[in-house]
Each structure stands twice: as C-alpha cells, then as structure tokens.
Scaffold this active site. Sequence first.
Site, short mmCIF file in Angstrom:
data_model
loop_
_atom_site.label_atom_id
_atom_site.label_comp_id
_atom_site.label_asym_id
_atom_site.label_seq_id
_atom_site.Cartn_x
_atom_site.Cartn_y
_atom_site.Cartn_z
N GLU A 140 40.32 5.07 23.91
CA GLU A 140 41.51 4.73 24.69
C GLU A 140 42.56 4.16 23.74
O GLU A 140 42.37 3.11 23.16
CB GLU A 140 41.15 3.69 25.76
CG GLU A 140 42.33 3.32 26.62
CD GLU A 140 42.15 2.00 27.36
OE1 GLU A 140 42.75 1.85 28.43
OE2 GLU A 140 41.45 1.11 26.84
N HIS A 184 40.59 4.27 36.21
CA HIS A 184 40.45 3.00 36.92
C HIS A 184 41.60 2.04 36.66
O HIS A 184 41.59 0.92 37.17
CB HIS A 184 39.12 2.35 36.51
CG HIS A 184 39.10 1.99 35.05
ND1 HIS A 184 39.13 2.95 34.05
CD2 HIS A 184 39.09 0.80 34.41
CE1 HIS A 184 39.13 2.36 32.87
NE2 HIS A 184 39.10 1.05 33.06
N ASP A 185 42.58 2.44 35.86
CA ASP A 185 43.71 1.56 35.56
C ASP A 185 45.03 2.05 36.14
O ASP A 185 46.05 1.36 36.00
CB ASP A 185 43.89 1.43 34.03
CG ASP A 185 42.74 0.69 33.36
OD1 ASP A 185 42.16 -0.21 34.00
OD2 ASP A 185 42.42 1.02 32.21
N ASP A 213 36.96 1.36 24.34
CA ASP A 213 38.03 0.61 24.98
C ASP A 213 39.09 0.18 23.95
O ASP A 213 38.74 -0.23 22.84
CB ASP A 213 37.41 -0.64 25.63
CG ASP A 213 38.33 -1.36 26.58
OD1 ASP A 213 38.78 -0.75 27.55
OD2 ASP A 213 38.61 -2.56 26.34
N ASP A 237 30.51 2.80 27.89
CA ASP A 237 31.83 2.25 27.58
C ASP A 237 31.64 1.11 26.59
O ASP A 237 30.97 0.12 26.90
CB ASP A 237 32.46 1.75 28.90
CG ASP A 237 33.97 1.76 28.89
OD1 ASP A 237 34.55 1.37 27.86
OD2 ASP A 237 34.55 2.13 29.92
C1 GLC Z 1 41.10 -1.14 29.01
C2 GLC Z 1 40.37 -0.90 30.30
C3 GLC Z 1 40.85 -1.87 31.32
C4 GLC Z 1 40.55 -3.27 30.83
C5 GLC Z 1 41.16 -3.49 29.44
C6 GLC Z 1 40.63 -4.73 28.80
O1 GLC Z 1 42.45 -0.89 29.12
O2 GLC Z 1 40.54 0.44 30.71
O3 GLC Z 1 40.27 -1.66 32.58
O4 GLC Z 1 41.05 -4.20 31.72
O5 GLC Z 1 40.86 -2.44 28.56
O6 GLC Z 1 39.32 -4.54 28.34
#
Ligand code: GLC
Length: 538
Positions: free
Chosen positions: A267, A330-331, A207, A105
């Site tokens: 993402e 995980h979000d 990310d 990641d």
């Molecule tokens: C992304 C991750 C999340 C994190 C955010 C800040 O959205 O999936 O878990 O808190 O980025 O890095």
Amino acid sequence: MAATAAMAGRLWWKHGVIYQIYPRSFMDSNGDGIGDLDGIRQRLDHLSFLGVDGIWISPCFPSPMKDFGYDVSDYCDIDPMFGDLASFDRLLAEAHARDIKVILDWVPNHTSDQHAWFLESRRSVKDPKRDWYVWRDPKLDGSPPNNWQAIFGGSAWEWDTETGQYYLHSFLTEQPDLNWRNPDVEAAMHDVLHFWLKRGVDGFRIDVIHKIAKDPELRDNPLHENGLPGYLGQIHVNDEDHPDVHGMLRSIRRVFDRYPERMTVGEVALSHPDPAVTASYLGKGDELDLAFNFSFMLGPWTAADYRREIDQFLGLIPAGCWPDWVLSNHDFARHASRHDHPELGEKRARVAAALMLTLRGTPFLYYGEEIGMRDGVIPEDRMQDPLAWTIHPKLSRDPERTPMQWAGGAGAGFSDGEPWLPIADGHDQRNVETQRWDPGSMLHLYRDLIALRRATPALEGGSFDWVDSDTDVLAWKRRAPGSRALVALNLGEAPASARLPEARVTGGLHTAHGSPLPARSGTVELQPCEGLVLVVED
Ligand code: GLC
Ligand code: CA
C-alpha cells in the site's frame, strides 16, 4: 482449462483474482457479533463458487483493536477474537485444498503501544529496546521535535512524562512508529515474515510501506500552498516516500525470494497521490510484486477519466513488472455507493465488474462487491472507527466495513448475535442467498467474468490496446498466443457504439445477462451502462 493455463506458466497472483476479507465483517462463527477465522472457513464454498484465486485477510493478529487490527501487539499469533493458530492452520489447509491462496496483512510501520517491544522501549531511555522506536527530546520550549502531523489527527509526537521524551506515531497515539533504521528492528520484522511464510502463507499485503523510512535528521516538512490544516497541509518530503525505503524493500524482497511463488502487494497511500511514485515501488522488478493502484478510487464515473488513469498506470509499469486495479477497500467508500445513480447505479456496478476483470493486471475485489453491496449508514452512536472522533464523523470508515450480507433476516446470515456494526439497509433483497439462485444476478456476473478470464489467456495475461469508440465508451483488445478478446463498455447515459475489429465471436458475455452476443464482432451498439466482453477467433 485451468490445467492448460498452469502449463502455460500461470502465476496465481499475476493472472488470478484476489479478494479482500475484512475479518471482523465476513462471517461470525460463534455469535459474538464479530467475524472470525472459523467463519471464513465456513464460507470457503462461496469463494470457490465465485472462483477467486486468493484471499487477503486484513490483520487478524493480537491487537487492542484501537485501529481494528492495524495496531498489532504480537505479529506471530492470532487474536483470540478471531481464533488461534490452530484455526488459522485449518483455514489455510482448507483454502489450499480448494486452490485458494491466502495472503496476510503485514503492518511494518508501527506496532500497538501494547506490543512487548514498545512496553520495553518506553521503560527508560537506557532500555535496550529504546531505539526500536523513534524517541526524541523536546525542543527547548518543550514542544515536539518537529512539525510532523499524524494522519489520524494532531501532532505525530506524543509526550511520555515518565521518560521525558516524545515518541513518533504516524497514525494514532496507540500506534508508535518502529525505527526501521535500527538493524535489529529490520531483522525482527523479517523474522515475522519467515514465521508465516514457513507456515505456508502465500504472500503479504504490506501496510503503508511508503512510511517506513523517514528523514534521518527528522527535519520539518515544508508547508503546502493549499493552506490546509494538519497532514494534508504539508509536503511530505521528510516523513513519507523517503528514498531509503527502496533499499529496505529490496531486503524484504530477498526474504520472499527464498519461498517460491509467494508475493507482496504494497500500500503506497501517498498524501498527494501520484501513480508514478506508486509504480516506483516495483523497482526494477526487485521490490514489490504489486503496488496497489488507487487511481480509480478518486476519479469520477467518466470514460475519459478511466481512460486517462488506465493509460497512465499501464505506461508507468516498469519492464517485467505487473499492474493491478482496485475499486474498493476497507478505507474508501464502496464504488457501488460512490458511483450510485437513481436508475443506472446497478448497471454501473456491473460495467465496473467487467472493467476490473478484463483489464491487463491483477484485480483486487473487496468482500461484498460481488453482490453489489453499498455502504451502510451508521448512526453516530454506533460508529467504531477512531477517525470518527480523532478527525470527523464524516471520515469514519465504518460505512464500507458493514457485515457481509449472506442472507435476509436479522443477522444477515453473518451472525446469530448483535453484529459489531449495523447491517446495511436492503440486505433482505441484496444477499448471497438470493443472488446465488438468480443467474442474472451481480454474483453470477462476477462468477461468469472470473470464469471467462480464467479460460481466456488473452484476458488473464495478454497484451492491451485501445480500440476506437464513442466518447463514453471504453474499448480495448487483449491478445495472447492463440487467444484474443475484445471489450467494449459504455459508461454513459445514452446508447453508444464501438468499432471493434471484425472477427467471428466464439464466446464471451454481456453485462446485461440474457442479452445475445453478436455472431461477429465489428461495430457493436451498447445500451447505457452496458458492456460486452467477446472472445473472438484468433
Ligand atoms: C492503512 C490501512 C488502514 C489503517 C492504516 C494504519 O492505510 O489500510 O486501515 O488505518 O494503514 O495502519
Ligand atoms: Ca466471532
């Protein structure tokens, strides 16, 4: 069968199944209550049994853990909590020996405020690293340079008394944003990729990629007519999805082009989700390999909604590019919880598995979904996620991050110590150990679906076309040279049918394990929340 697929040009990230591991919660090898890399290695057997092609490990780099690893203080090492570079290399070697790829990641938008780069940057306005982050003078009245908001609450600007300027942070104050317009930052972040790619890593989950480029003049965002406070109350024309991100992505892509078969999945979590924007991050096949498609995360459990999302996303994928599907991560609340139902909850989760694993595109599974894990209920005094206090306990992401349920008993086979988050209720019944011996279990359904997908070129990479069906049923056909499959899934609460093309059935599965497959396709009847995947004669 796997060999045949390889000969036909099987590309692991395109035709395979990727499984997300939240490392804190997967397996604790040393009893400190926190999952680690040796723990993942000890559980590779499970991943082989399941049959996934690759794992994505959420950040495991040194971090003060303010955002549980998404605040990285050194991109080229492993946090001692999770192990060290040697334990990483062991995990990578053993995963590869089992034909499991490993993706890491990469968090390019921001570092931890404890990263050496930021510690230097905040030393003085003259520091050579000053411009590695986004520093600005206050307005004349002392207020922040513009109206941008942090996604995790409050202004996106934090005042630094020592040097008399504000710095930008799109998330927590402890996560300062890097300045991607500085070529040294871009080069240093590319070096991070080289570091891991040379070590043998198979790709990266990237990310919040839509955040790395911002308006160079840092202009205010217009307010959204929804009148909401904070981040959601603005139209993010200046601080997300800036057009310059695409050039930056093409440069990132050129790093990957030097390493065959490595991949990126990004993402693109827009504040106001738009699948067209998500798909635009694939460029002309010269940006991301995959862009997380979160469209299933927000919708209700209706066939109409899934049909619309599927149609829309498939229609948006540029020529030569590839779709993907996500139900949980995980979000977000786990889908087995989002769509739970007093009688049909379990059956819905089984139909969801068949949907994810037979659509055209790469499925991303979230650890625990293969046993139907539900969200945990976390008492406020045990909440860990910073969102619980920067915004509201209701927004805490802890419920979907509870430890993997390997077995019954106190530590659920996850840890001999006190787990960092409570184990979710019901783990004595719902765990890998019990399901592994039950051929009718969710675990076996996932395993059977993955095996069927791998053995059936039409499911792995074939074309996709809808088939006529009742309103509550999703039915489609998949086709590749010499291979044909038909899928019919009843999402409704009443029996329903689908009119599949007529053919002799040669294989497949029923989501209600043990129910017989028809000898021929044609009109099939389905009980509530049941589905059929049929491999038919070509
Ligand atoms: C992304 C991750 C999340 C994190 C955010 C800040 O959205 O999936 O878990 O808190 O980025 O890095
Ligand atoms: Ca541990």
